[in-house]
Design a protein around this motif. Sequence first.
Motif, PDB file in Angstrom:
ATOM      1  N   PHE A   7      73.287 -12.621 -34.173  1.00  0.00           N
ATOM      2  CA  PHE A   7      74.288 -12.607 -32.995  1.00  0.00           C
ATOM      3  C   PHE A   7      74.842 -11.213 -32.808  1.00  0.00           C
ATOM      4  O   PHE A   7      74.743 -10.943 -31.479  1.00  0.00           O
ATOM      5  CB  PHE A   7      75.545 -13.527 -33.324  1.00  0.00           C
ATOM      6  CG  PHE A   7      75.244 -15.006 -33.206  1.00  0.00           C
ATOM      7  CD1 PHE A   7      75.549 -15.813 -31.988  1.00  0.00           C
ATOM      8  CD2 PHE A   7      74.693 -15.617 -34.117  1.00  0.00           C
ATOM      9  CE1 PHE A   7      75.308 -17.200 -31.798  1.00  0.00           C
ATOM     10  CE2 PHE A   7      74.586 -17.211 -33.943  1.00  0.00           C
ATOM     11  CZ  PHE A   7      74.506 -17.600 -32.926  1.00  0.00           C
ATOM     12  N   GLN A   8      75.154 -10.590 -33.905  1.00  0.00           N
ATOM     13  CA  GLN A   8      75.585  -9.101 -33.506  1.00  0.00           C
ATOM     14  C   GLN A   8      74.406  -8.160 -32.800  1.00  0.00           C
ATOM     15  O   GLN A   8      75.052  -7.300 -32.122  1.00  0.00           O
ATOM     16  CB  GLN A   8      76.087  -8.286 -34.791  1.00  0.00           C
ATOM     17  CG  GLN A   8      74.868  -8.241 -35.977  1.00  0.00           C
ATOM     18  CD  GLN A   8      75.062  -9.505 -36.815  1.00  0.00           C
ATOM     19  OE1 GLN A   8      75.555 -10.616 -36.483  1.00  0.00           O
ATOM     20  NE2 GLN A   8      74.649  -8.952 -38.231  1.00  0.00           N
ATOM     21  N   ASP A  32      77.420 -23.489 -28.478  1.00  0.00           N
ATOM     22  CA  ASP A  32      78.766 -23.125 -29.082  1.00  0.00           C
ATOM     23  C   ASP A  32      78.834 -21.632 -29.671  1.00  0.00           C
ATOM     24  O   ASP A  32      79.893 -21.174 -29.599  1.00  0.00           O
ATOM     25  CB  ASP A  32      79.209 -24.201 -29.859  1.00  0.00           C
ATOM     26  CG  ASP A  32      79.771 -25.393 -29.026  1.00  0.00           C
ATOM     27  OD1 ASP A  32      80.439 -25.271 -27.982  1.00  0.00           O
ATOM     28  OD2 ASP A  32      79.169 -26.632 -29.151  1.00  0.00           O
ATOM     29  N   GLY A  33      77.823 -21.507 -30.641  1.00  0.00           N
ATOM     30  CA  GLY A  33      77.632 -20.126 -31.188  1.00  0.00           C
ATOM     31  C   GLY A  33      77.951 -19.046 -30.305  1.00  0.00           C
ATOM     32  O   GLY A  33      78.438 -18.067 -30.594  1.00  0.00           O
ATOM     33  N   LEU A  34      76.996 -19.123 -29.251  1.00  0.00           N
ATOM     34  CA  LEU A  34      76.802 -17.920 -28.414  1.00  0.00           C
ATOM     35  C   LEU A  34      78.309 -17.877 -27.562  1.00  0.00           C
ATOM     36  O   LEU A  34      78.693 -16.884 -27.058  1.00  0.00           O
ATOM     37  CB  LEU A  34      75.930 -18.160 -27.480  1.00  0.00           C
ATOM     38  CG  LEU A  34      74.344 -17.961 -28.017  1.00  0.00           C
ATOM     39  CD1 LEU A  34      73.148 -18.656 -27.056  1.00  0.00           C
ATOM     40  CD2 LEU A  34      74.122 -16.620 -28.238  1.00  0.00           C
ATOM     41  N   ILE A  35      79.025 -18.963 -27.245  1.00  0.00           N
ATOM     42  CA  ILE A  35      80.253 -18.915 -26.494  1.00  0.00           C
ATOM     43  C   ILE A  35      81.162 -18.301 -27.371  1.00  0.00           C
ATOM     44  O   ILE A  35      81.997 -17.379 -26.819  1.00  0.00           O
ATOM     45  CB  ILE A  35      80.651 -20.311 -26.176  1.00  0.00           C
ATOM     46  CG1 ILE A  35      79.656 -20.897 -24.871  1.00  0.00           C
ATOM     47  CG2 ILE A  35      82.144 -20.532 -25.700  1.00  0.00           C
ATOM     48  CD1 ILE A  35      80.381 -22.315 -24.610  1.00  0.00           C
ATOM     49  N   ASP A  36      81.048 -18.714 -28.647  1.00  0.00           N
ATOM     50  CA  ASP A  36      82.197 -18.063 -29.689  1.00  0.00           C
ATOM     51  C   ASP A  36      81.785 -16.540 -29.815  1.00  0.00           C
ATOM     52  O   ASP A  36      82.717 -15.600 -30.007  1.00  0.00           O
ATOM     53  CB  ASP A  36      81.957 -18.695 -31.033  1.00  0.00           C
ATOM     54  CG  ASP A  36      82.495 -20.030 -31.086  1.00  0.00           C
ATOM     55  OD1 ASP A  36      83.483 -20.369 -30.247  1.00  0.00           O
ATOM     56  OD2 ASP A  36      82.269 -20.890 -31.905  1.00  0.00           O
ATOM     57  N   VAL A 184      67.191 -14.493 -20.935  1.00  0.00           N
ATOM     58  CA  VAL A 184      67.338 -15.940 -21.620  1.00  0.00           C
ATOM     59  C   VAL A 184      67.612 -15.933 -23.054  1.00  0.00           C
ATOM     60  O   VAL A 184      66.794 -15.189 -23.516  1.00  0.00           O
ATOM     61  CB  VAL A 184      66.092 -16.963 -21.197  1.00  0.00           C
ATOM     62  CG1 VAL A 184      66.555 -18.402 -21.762  1.00  0.00           C
ATOM     63  CG2 VAL A 184      65.946 -16.939 -19.730  1.00  0.00           C
ATOM     64  N   ILE A 185      68.637 -16.549 -23.414  1.00  0.00           N
ATOM     65  CA  ILE A 185      68.976 -16.555 -25.056  1.00  0.00           C
ATOM     66  C   ILE A 185      69.176 -18.059 -25.354  1.00  0.00           C
ATOM     67  O   ILE A 185      70.033 -18.894 -24.831  1.00  0.00           O
ATOM     68  CB  ILE A 185      70.485 -15.815 -25.175  1.00  0.00           C
ATOM     69  CG1 ILE A 185      70.189 -14.425 -24.868  1.00  0.00           C
ATOM     70  CG2 ILE A 185      70.435 -15.576 -26.694  1.00  0.00           C
ATOM     71  CD1 ILE A 185      71.520 -13.582 -24.771  1.00  0.00           C
ATOM     72  N   VAL A 186      68.240 -18.349 -26.415  1.00  0.00           N
ATOM     73  CA  VAL A 186      68.414 -19.796 -26.781  1.00  0.00           C
ATOM     74  C   VAL A 186      68.948 -19.625 -28.319  1.00  0.00           C
ATOM     75  O   VAL A 186      68.714 -19.033 -29.176  1.00  0.00           O
ATOM     76  CB  VAL A 186      66.863 -20.361 -27.067  1.00  0.00           C
ATOM     77  CG1 VAL A 186      67.024 -21.414 -27.689  1.00  0.00           C
ATOM     78  CG2 VAL A 186      66.075 -20.529 -25.636  1.00  0.00           C
ATOM     79  N   GLU A 187      70.015 -20.690 -28.399  1.00  0.00           N
ATOM     80  CA  GLU A 187      70.491 -20.892 -29.628  1.00  0.00           C
ATOM     81  C   GLU A 187      69.914 -22.220 -30.163  1.00  0.00           C
ATOM     82  O   GLU A 187      70.052 -23.215 -29.800  1.00  0.00           O
ATOM     83  CB  GLU A 187      72.181 -21.199 -29.346  1.00  0.00           C
ATOM     84  CG  GLU A 187      72.896 -21.596 -30.890  1.00  0.00           C
ATOM     85  CD  GLU A 187      74.218 -21.788 -30.539  1.00  0.00           C
ATOM     86  OE1 GLU A 187      75.010 -22.712 -31.397  1.00  0.00           O
ATOM     87  OE2 GLU A 187      74.948 -21.073 -29.757  1.00  0.00           O
ATOM     88  N   VAL A 216      75.380 -20.841 -36.098  1.00  0.00           N
ATOM     89  CA  VAL A 216      76.554 -20.494 -35.444  1.00  0.00           C
ATOM     90  C   VAL A 216      76.937 -18.975 -35.898  1.00  0.00           C
ATOM     91  O   VAL A 216      76.362 -18.515 -36.688  1.00  0.00           O
ATOM     92  CB  VAL A 216      77.860 -21.343 -35.928  1.00  0.00           C
ATOM     93  CG1 VAL A 216      77.712 -22.762 -35.239  1.00  0.00           C
ATOM     94  CG2 VAL A 216      77.840 -21.424 -37.338  1.00  0.00           C
ATOM     95  N   ALA A 217      77.813 -18.472 -34.918  1.00  0.00           N
ATOM     96  CA  ALA A 217      77.987 -17.147 -34.981  1.00  0.00           C
ATOM     97  C   ALA A 217      78.734 -16.907 -36.399  1.00  0.00           C
ATOM     98  O   ALA A 217      79.713 -17.757 -36.799  1.00  0.00           O
ATOM     99  CB  ALA A 217      78.630 -16.389 -33.790  1.00  0.00           C
TER     100      ALA A 217
END
Length: 217
Positions: A7-8, A32-36, A184-187, A216-217
């Motif tokens: 994520f970082q 949700d991880g990308l939103i966080d 485009v980023i896929v979680e 998740v982040a």
Amino acid sequence: MNKVVKFQELKPIFKDEMTIMIGGFLDCGTPDGLIDMLINLNIRNLTIIGNDTGFPDKGIGKLIVNGQVKKVIASHIGTNPETGRKIINGDMNVELSPQGTLIERIRAGGSGLGGVLTQTGLGTVVENGKQKIKINGKEYLLELPLKADVALVKGSTVDEFGNTCYKGTTKNFNPYMAMAAKTVIVEAENLVKCELLETEEAMTPGVLVNYIVKGVA
């Protein structure tokens, strides 16, 4: 190129004033991880394109509660009272687009089309400021394509090249948004080796995907 990142490592991509598409339907299939991560970055004045504004404590709604969004293009805002409050106070602009129209505008953006003709919204506030076109005696609204700087999508099973499968209703807007953004980023809920996912099963081909994060982040 190794698309699987932490994520970082994504932080330099995001800037104030960006337009971001976020997949999901009332937090079903929402990354949700990308939103966080966006909340932690605290980038501001975002234009968010999504089906809805989630809930105050889930999905896109968390960005709205945190005051990071200047405009939303969505079809449904009723489950997040904070969205309505910000509209009334003049803190945020909301463009409501009927759900079928919204997804077709995104599809048009990803397919290089000049727009979509629809009768949905005629005679309502939806038609305000939009061009009308007559075809065979029938009037249509011209709905313009939607594109974004970044699309954040959630995949159920994703291989390391980015080939992505969505389980059940988590598919919703995700594959169309993956076609309509520069990045485009896929979680990935489940990240697998390339040989473990048949490419024919992919709903989003890996060639469209720039980055993949796990969990998740």
